[in-house]
Motif scaffolding. Structure first.
Motif, PDB file in Angstrom:
ATOM      1  N   LEU A   1       0.791  -1.056   0.025  1.00  0.00           N
ATOM      2  CA  LEU A   1       0.145   0.042   0.171  1.00  0.00           C
ATOM      3  C   LEU A   1       0.870   1.104  -0.036  1.00  0.00           C
ATOM      4  O   LEU A   1       0.576   2.293  -0.745  1.00  0.00           O
ATOM      5  CB  LEU A   1      -1.062  -0.078   1.210  1.00  0.00           C
ATOM      6  CG  LEU A   1      -1.796   1.130   1.359  1.00  0.00           C
ATOM      7  CD1 LEU A   1      -2.943   1.156   0.234  1.00  0.00           C
ATOM      8  CD2 LEU A   1      -2.568   1.086   2.535  1.00  0.00           C
TER       9      LEU A   1
ATOM     10  N   CYS B   1      -4.431   1.501  -5.171  1.00  0.00           N
ATOM     11  CA  CYS B   1      -4.936   1.710  -3.904  1.00  0.00           C
ATOM     12  C   CYS B   1      -6.511   2.183  -4.375  1.00  0.00           C
ATOM     13  O   CYS B   1      -7.453   2.177  -3.493  1.00  0.00           O
ATOM     14  CB  CYS B   1      -4.447   2.554  -2.915  1.00  0.00           C
ATOM     15  SG  CYS B   1      -3.923   4.230  -3.425  1.00  0.00           S
TER      16      CYS B   1
ATOM     17  N   ASN C   1      -6.586   7.000   3.389  1.00  0.00           N
ATOM     18  CA  ASN C   1      -5.374   6.116   3.474  1.00  0.00           C
ATOM     19  C   ASN C   1      -5.434   4.999   4.517  1.00  0.00           C
ATOM     20  O   ASN C   1      -5.210   3.887   4.719  1.00  0.00           O
ATOM     21  CB  ASN C   1      -4.219   7.010   3.524  1.00  0.00           C
ATOM     22  CG  ASN C   1      -3.874   7.468   2.001  1.00  0.00           C
ATOM     23  OD1 ASN C   1      -4.336   7.072   1.250  1.00  0.00           O
ATOM     24  ND2 ASN C   1      -2.753   8.637   2.162  1.00  0.00           N
TER      25      ASN C   1
ATOM     26  N   TYR D   1      -8.228   2.540   3.712  1.00  0.00           N
ATOM     27  CA  TYR D   1      -7.603   1.422   2.931  1.00  0.00           C
ATOM     28  C   TYR D   1      -6.972   0.591   3.626  1.00  0.00           C
ATOM     29  O   TYR D   1      -7.086  -0.834   3.358  1.00  0.00           O
ATOM     30  CB  TYR D   1      -6.641   2.112   2.029  1.00  0.00           C
ATOM     31  CG  TYR D   1      -7.088   3.138   0.752  1.00  0.00           C
ATOM     32  CD1 TYR D   1      -8.362   2.731   0.209  1.00  0.00           C
ATOM     33  CD2 TYR D   1      -6.252   4.030   0.037  1.00  0.00           C
ATOM     34  CE1 TYR D   1      -8.714   3.645  -1.034  1.00  0.00           C
ATOM     35  CE2 TYR D   1      -6.849   4.933  -1.025  1.00  0.00           C
ATOM     36  CZ  TYR D   1      -8.039   4.515  -1.434  1.00  0.00           C
ATOM     37  OH  TYR D   1      -8.408   5.394  -2.502  1.00  0.00           O
ATOM     38  N   LEU D   2      -6.130   0.875   4.502  1.00  0.00           N
ATOM     39  CA  LEU D   2      -5.399  -0.111   5.326  1.00  0.00           C
ATOM     40  C   LEU D   2      -6.077  -0.921   6.096  1.00  0.00           C
ATOM     41  O   LEU D   2      -5.872  -2.181   6.009  1.00  0.00           O
ATOM     42  CB  LEU D   2      -4.248   0.658   6.205  1.00  0.00           C
ATOM     43  CG  LEU D   2      -3.124  -0.045   7.065  1.00  0.00           C
ATOM     44  CD1 LEU D   2      -2.598  -1.123   6.286  1.00  0.00           C
ATOM     45  CD2 LEU D   2      -2.288   0.728   7.871  1.00  0.00           C
TER      46      LEU D   2
END
Length: 115
Positions: free
Chosen positions: A38, A70, A92, A95-96
């Motif tokens: 990522l 991503c 972000n 996303y993780l």
């Protein structure tokens, strides 16, 4: 108003990601691979961020390069559509979170990494 996760040390949340994966029979190595995919960190870069106790803002700001795929990470995390999150840092983080959730749910690493 800035979300409090921004100033939370990444090293405080990282063990929770690992525990979540390990409870479901996955490994720390798989978590590290997801994080590196990522963010563009290599293993040494990730370890430096953990050792420095960088907060999430710094962790993502210093990331070598967010993966171009991503944007393919979509779906719900904590009742929020990942792709609808406006703030880049929070997107972000989501996303993780989404990738870790997918790993814990048993999804194949190749699918998680949008290859």
């Amino acid at each position: 108003m800035e979300h409090r996760i921004s100033s939370t040390p990444f090293s405080k949340v990282y063990p929770m990601y690992v525990q979540k994966a390990e409870r479901k029979g996955r490994s720390r190595a798989e978590i590290d691979r997801i994080i590196c995919w990522l963010t563009g960190y290599d293993a040494a870069g990730l370890q430096r961020q953990l050792d420095a106790q960088a907060d999430f803002r710094t962790f993502f700001a210093e990331a070598p390069a967010m993966h171009p795929n991503c944007a393919l990470i979509t779906g719900m995390v904590c009742g929020v559509r990942v792709e609808a999150v406006e703030d880049p840092l929070m997107r972000n983080v989501r996303y993780l979170d989404k990738l870790v959730d997918e790993l814990a749910r048993g999804k194949a690493l190749e699918k998680i990494l949008r290859q």
